[in-house]
Design an enzyme around this catalytic site. Structure first.
Site, short mmCIF file in Angstrom:
data_model
loop_
_atom_site.label_atom_id
_atom_site.label_comp_id
_atom_site.label_asym_id
_atom_site.label_seq_id
_atom_site.Cartn_x
_atom_site.Cartn_y
_atom_site.Cartn_z
N HIS A 1 0.82 -1.23 0.00
CA HIS A 1 0.00 0.00 0.00
C HIS A 1 0.85 1.27 0.00
CE1 HIS A 1 -3.64 -2.23 0.42
NE2 HIS A 1 -3.34 -2.73 1.61
N ASP A 59 -2.85 -10.66 -2.40
CA ASP A 59 -3.40 -10.12 -1.16
C ASP A 59 -4.86 -9.74 -1.40
OD1 ASP A 59 -2.16 -8.72 1.58
OD2 ASP A 59 -3.91 -7.64 0.79
N HIS A 104 -6.36 -7.17 -0.48
CA HIS A 104 -6.47 -5.73 -0.74
C HIS A 104 -5.67 -5.37 -2.01
CE1 HIS A 104 -6.76 -6.22 3.71
NE2 HIS A 104 -7.79 -5.41 3.54
N ASP A 136 -4.47 -12.74 3.41
CA ASP A 136 -5.71 -12.29 4.05
C ASP A 136 -6.95 -12.55 3.21
OD1 ASP A 136 -4.69 -10.43 2.30
OD2 ASP A 136 -4.66 -8.77 3.72
#
Ligand SMILES: [Zn+2]
Length: 307
Positions: A126, A163, A165, A244
């Protein structure tokens, strides 16, 4: 040749608060599972060096790097966004995390090891060129990619991000770089609400609806990632390995299992074998359900370390 496992004790000292999901116990859960499964015997351990400022300036602005240095607290916490903080050890952990991926890149390109996994925190995908967010300080995988290109002269590098996200930071850093392809899947709509607008021939970011299972994930990877990678012919593969999207993970709502992480790792090994001299560097991103995280990393590393 072995698979490298790269980490550093500094990565256990970074903490963002007692109840924060991105916690030191994540790395302990991974190491416990690697020991319990016996996989540890197949791995070659390396200690992560600190990344240099010069290496980080390939992917972050000098002002951003200086701002982290200035904000790092000597006691207590310094908040970079509502989810992302530094304690007195965090900055060093962040330099180690980026340094791990850079070392992994050198080891794999130098054929010292077959491939490498970095068990590191803070995670990185991120972190944008000039912004920390979503538990991330430096974009670790981007630091490795830039090293492969600028220090080793590679001309085509791909990053795979599974991931849950979207890796907005990686997209931000490489969106305009024709040498880098990014393929990803992510839950959508979901934090950080990016990944749709930036789609291009080299930014193959595929949204998955809430509740999607391994079958949906495999279909997306087969339909969109694999043809793009085959066309691009990457000379090296990097993996933003977030776990995740596992069905046990409470931070998100996809339903992947260990077998899906093994499956995607097999596919990446095939691409790397065909085009990239087997070169793969993988780095930990998310994954917050500790038993599932340990089992998922073990499944990923079992495939990487298989002959
Ligand atoms: Zn994540």
């Amino acid at each position: 040749m072995h698979t490298a496992y790269i980490s550093h004790p500094d990565c256990l000292l970074h903490e963002m608060g007692a109840c924060h999901p991105e916690r030191p116990a994540r790395l302990k859960a991974i190491e416990d599972e690697l020991a319990a499964s016996g996989l540890i015997a197949k791995l070659e351990r390396h200690v992560a060096p600190l990344a240099t400022v010069e290496q980080l300036e390939r992917i972050h602005t000098p002002e951003y790097i200086a701002s982290l240095d200035a904000k790092a607290p000597s006691n207590g916490m310094a908040y970079l966004d509502p989810d992302t903080a530094m304690n007195p050890h965090s900055l060093k952990a962040a330099y180690r995390a980026a340094g791990a991926v850079i070392l992994a890149t050198d080891l794999v390109i130098g054929k010292i090891v077959k491939n490498a996994f970095c068990g590191i925190r803070p995670p990185g995908h991120h972190a944008e060129r000039d912004r920390a967010m979503g538990f991330c300080l430096f974009n670790n995988i981007a630091a490795g990619i830039a090293h492969a290109i600028q220090a080793h002269g590679l001309e085509r590098v791909a990053v795979v991000d599974f991931d849950v996200h979207h890796g907005n930071g990686t997209e931000d850093i490489f969106r305009d770089d024709p040498r880098v392809m990014m393929v990803s899947t992510f839950q959508h709509p979901f934090y950080p609400y990016s990944g749709i607008a930036g789609r291009s021939e080299r930014m193959i970011n595929i949204p998955l609806a809430t509740g999607s299972d391994g079958e949906k994930f495999r279909a997306a990877a087969s339909e969109f990632w694999l043809p793009s990678l085959i066309k691009f012919k990457p000379q090296m593969l990097f993996i933003s390995a977030g776990f995740d999207a596992h069905r046990d993970d409470d931070l998100a709502s996809l339903n992947l299992q260990e077998t899906d992480f093994a499956w995607v790792t097999e596919r990446m090994k095939e691409i790397a074998h065909q085009y990239a001299q087997d070169r793969i560097v993988s780095a930990l991103e998310g994954g917050y359900a500790l038993p599932a995280l340990g089992r998922s990393v073990a499944a990923h590393l079992k495939v990487l370390s298989d002959p």
